[in-house]
Motif scaffolding. Structure first.
Motif, mmCIF file in Angstrom:
data_model
loop_
_atom_site.group_PDB
_atom_site.id
_atom_site.type_symbol
_atom_site.label_atom_id
_atom_site.label_comp_id
_atom_site.label_asym_id
_atom_site.label_seq_id
_atom_site.Cartn_x
_atom_site.Cartn_y
_atom_site.Cartn_z
ATOM 1 N N VAL A 137 40.281 56.921 28.921
ATOM 2 C CA VAL A 137 40.866 56.020 29.907
ATOM 3 C C VAL A 137 41.384 56.838 31.088
ATOM 4 O O VAL A 137 41.850 57.964 30.922
ATOM 5 C CB VAL A 137 41.999 55.170 29.284
ATOM 6 N N GLN A 138 41.262 56.279 32.281
ATOM 7 C CA GLN A 138 41.671 56.970 33.497
ATOM 8 C C GLN A 138 42.628 56.107 34.312
ATOM 9 O O GLN A 138 42.626 54.872 34.201
ATOM 10 C CB GLN A 138 40.445 57.341 34.342
ATOM 11 N N LEU A 139 43.415 56.760 35.140
ATOM 12 C CA LEU A 139 44.454 56.100 35.930
ATOM 13 C C LEU A 139 44.251 56.431 37.404
ATOM 14 O O LEU A 139 44.011 57.577 37.761
ATOM 15 C CB LEU A 139 45.823 56.567 35.440
ATOM 16 N N GLY A 140 44.353 55.402 38.257
ATOM 17 C CA GLY A 140 44.183 55.614 39.681
ATOM 18 C C GLY A 140 45.313 55.011 40.484
ATOM 19 O O GLY A 140 46.164 54.280 39.950
ATOM 20 N N GLY A 141 45.311 55.285 41.778
ATOM 21 C CA GLY A 141 46.382 54.825 42.648
ATOM 22 C C GLY A 141 45.990 53.630 43.490
ATOM 23 O O GLY A 141 45.233 52.757 43.057
ATOM 24 N N LYS A 146 38.491 43.498 48.431
ATOM 25 C CA LYS A 146 37.965 42.591 49.451
ATOM 26 C C LYS A 146 39.026 41.637 49.977
ATOM 27 O O LYS A 146 39.148 41.434 51.185
ATOM 28 C CB LYS A 146 36.786 41.801 48.870
ATOM 29 N N ASN A 147 39.805 41.040 49.053
ATOM 30 C CA ASN A 147 40.749 40.003 49.471
ATOM 31 C C ASN A 147 42.217 40.398 49.333
ATOM 32 O O ASN A 147 43.093 39.656 49.770
ATOM 33 C CB ASN A 147 40.503 38.714 48.668
ATOM 34 N N PHE A 148 42.495 41.535 48.695
ATOM 35 C CA PHE A 148 43.886 41.944 48.500
ATOM 36 C C PHE A 148 43.931 43.424 48.140
ATOM 37 O O PHE A 148 42.900 44.088 48.074
ATOM 38 C CB PHE A 148 44.567 41.099 47.420
ATOM 39 N N GLU A 149 45.139 43.914 47.899
ATOM 40 C CA GLU A 149 45.330 45.328 47.577
ATOM 41 C C GLU A 149 45.988 45.445 46.202
ATOM 42 O O GLU A 149 46.684 44.539 45.750
ATOM 43 C CB GLU A 149 46.218 45.991 48.629
ATOM 44 N N ILE A 150 45.757 46.587 45.542
ATOM 45 C CA ILE A 150 46.445 46.884 44.298
ATOM 46 C C ILE A 150 47.117 48.251 44.428
ATOM 47 O O ILE A 150 46.665 49.100 45.195
ATOM 48 C CB ILE A 150 45.497 46.859 43.073
ATOM 49 N N ASP A 151 48.205 48.431 43.694
ATOM 50 C CA ASP A 151 48.993 49.657 43.790
ATOM 51 C C ASP A 151 48.562 50.729 42.792
ATOM 52 O O ASP A 151 48.866 51.907 42.966
ATOM 53 C CB ASP A 151 50.472 49.344 43.579
ATOM 54 N N SER A 152 47.877 50.300 41.735
ATOM 55 C CA SER A 152 47.430 51.237 40.715
ATOM 56 C C SER A 152 46.365 50.550 39.874
ATOM 57 O O SER A 152 46.219 49.324 39.909
ATOM 58 C CB SER A 152 48.603 51.681 39.832
ATOM 59 N N PHE A 153 45.608 51.333 39.124
ATOM 60 C CA PHE A 153 44.624 50.725 38.228
ATOM 61 C C PHE A 153 44.380 51.623 37.026
ATOM 62 O O PHE A 153 44.606 52.835 37.057
ATOM 63 C CB PHE A 153 43.303 50.438 38.959
ATOM 64 N N LEU A 154 43.938 50.989 35.947
ATOM 65 C CA LEU A 154 43.468 51.677 34.750
ATOM 66 C C LEU A 154 41.998 51.339 34.583
ATOM 67 O O LEU A 154 41.574 50.216 34.871
ATOM 68 C CB LEU A 154 44.240 51.206 33.514
ATOM 69 N N LYS A 155 41.218 52.310 34.099
ATOM 70 C CA LYS A 155 39.808 52.010 33.896
ATOM 71 C C LYS A 155 39.252 52.817 32.735
ATOM 72 O O LYS A 155 39.747 53.890 32.404
ATOM 73 C CB LYS A 155 39.004 52.291 35.161
ATOM 74 N N ASN A 187 29.621 46.490 39.508
ATOM 75 C CA ASN A 187 29.295 45.862 40.784
ATOM 76 C C ASN A 187 29.805 46.658 41.983
ATOM 77 O O ASN A 187 29.703 46.205 43.119
ATOM 78 C CB ASN A 187 29.889 44.445 40.822
ATOM 79 N N ARG A 188 30.379 47.842 41.721
ATOM 80 C CA ARG A 188 30.872 48.675 42.813
ATOM 81 C C ARG A 188 29.860 49.784 43.113
ATOM 82 O O ARG A 188 29.323 50.414 42.194
ATOM 83 C CB ARG A 188 32.223 49.294 42.467
ATOM 84 N N PRO A 189 29.597 50.038 44.409
ATOM 85 C CA PRO A 189 28.569 51.029 44.754
ATOM 86 C C PRO A 189 28.965 52.465 44.452
ATOM 87 O O PRO A 189 28.103 53.313 44.206
ATOM 88 C CB PRO A 189 28.385 50.823 46.268
ATOM 89 N N THR A 190 30.272 52.765 44.483
ATOM 90 C CA THR A 190 30.723 54.143 44.250
ATOM 91 C C THR A 190 31.809 54.158 43.187
ATOM 92 O O THR A 190 32.572 53.188 43.043
ATOM 93 C CB THR A 190 31.279 54.772 45.540
ATOM 94 N N PRO A 191 31.930 55.246 42.424
ATOM 95 C CA PRO A 191 32.968 55.337 41.388
ATOM 96 C C PRO A 191 34.370 55.338 41.999
ATOM 97 O O PRO A 191 34.568 55.795 43.126
ATOM 98 C CB PRO A 191 32.672 56.672 40.697
ATOM 99 N N LEU A 192 35.339 54.854 41.248
ATOM 100 C CA LEU A 192 36.727 54.884 41.684
ATOM 101 C C LEU A 192 37.345 56.224 41.299
ATOM 102 O O LEU A 192 37.267 56.633 40.144
ATOM 103 C CB LEU A 192 37.528 53.759 41.023
ATOM 104 N N PRO A 193 37.944 56.944 42.244
ATOM 105 C CA PRO A 193 38.596 58.215 41.905
ATOM 106 C C PRO A 193 39.818 57.969 41.029
ATOM 107 O O PRO A 193 40.635 57.086 41.307
ATOM 108 C CB PRO A 193 38.999 58.781 43.269
ATOM 109 N N ALA A 194 39.934 58.732 39.948
ATOM 110 C CA ALA A 194 41.034 58.507 39.005
ATOM 111 C C ALA A 194 41.322 59.789 38.239
ATOM 112 O O ALA A 194 40.542 60.749 38.267
ATOM 113 C CB ALA A 194 40.688 57.381 38.042
#
Length: 241
Positions: A137-141, A146-155, A187-194
């Motif tokens: 599991v990875q953690l990002g900032g 598209k419609n809003f922002e998030i402050d952090s994510f887990l993936k 569905n995302r073209p590029t990986p999320l940095p985490a």
């Protein structure tokens, strides 16, 4: 662009509503087993030179409905709800939805979504929920969607992510995160940095409203094994050039 009208889930999936209901219920079972009423403390390092950092993520019953892709539940009894725009709906009844799930009384004719494609994408990724408490599991900032922002994510490595918003207040010194959305990363073209998670401490709220520690997941040995394996592969490649 104006928001599109909400639609009854039973009308959006007339031919396979039974299958969709089963998928949603199975995912709700995963939330109930692994995440609902839990606080998860994730430890990570941005690089090997920095100290270990920690972020706390809280999953409340009222958070779950939106993660599954349902926008509203039992918002009005009138059939005219079909033409109501999303911004005109002040109450989503997310807590009522989860309560009805627990009592096996979900009124599926009053489950409202805005997009069958959006819901289907989530249902394809959410079965991987248990991976958010496993090695890898990875953690990002911060992330702008598209419609809003998030402050952090887990993936997990490449399929499922849960996006969170922070609920920090001046009177509360510790930053906590609450779920806002789930994402199908296919569905995302590029990986999320985490950043790679090194440890998780799992807490669950008790009858007194206090979080009690349930389990600690320590991935130090897994990380060391992975580093050792990569080193051996590099040495092997150099020897066999």
């Amino acid at each position: 662009m104006a928001d599109s009208p909400l639609k009854r889930i039973t009308e959006e999936f007339p031919d396979n509503i039974t299958e969709i209901k089963t998928q949603i219920t199975n995912i709700l079972d995963l939330f109930e087993q692994h995440l609902t009423n839990h606080k998860l403390s994730y430890f990570y390092k941005k690089n090997t030179q920095q100290k270990q950092e920690k972020r706390d993520y809280i999953f409340s019953p009222s958070d779950i409905m939106h993660l599954v892709g349902i926008k509203a539940y039992k918002i009005i009894s009138s059939p005219e709800i079909k033409t109501a725009a999303k911004e005109k709906i002040p109450v989503t009844n997310a807590s009522r939805f989860y309560s009805d799930y627990l009592s096996e009384k979900i009124d599926w004719d009053n489950v409202w979504i805005d997009s069958s494609d959006y819901l289907t994408q989530k249902l394809m990724a959410l079965p991987l929920l248990p991976k958010l408490k496993e090695y890898g599991v990875q953690l990002g900032g911060y992330l702008s969607l598209k419609n809003f922002e998030i402050d952090s994510f887990l993936k997990n490595k490449d399929t499922l992510a849960i996006g969170f918003y922070s609920s920090n207040e001046d009177s509360y010194p510790l930053l906590t995160y609450h779920p806002r959305t789930s994402l199908n990363l296919n569905n995302r073209p590029t990986p999320l940095p985490a950043y790679k998670v090194t440890k998780i401490i799992d807490y669950k709220i008790n009858s007194s409203g206090i979080y009690e520690k349930v389990q600690t997941y320590n991935f130090a040995s897994d990380i060391q094994h992975e580093k050792s394996t990569k080193k051996k592969k590099r040495i092997y490649k150099k020897k066999h050039k």
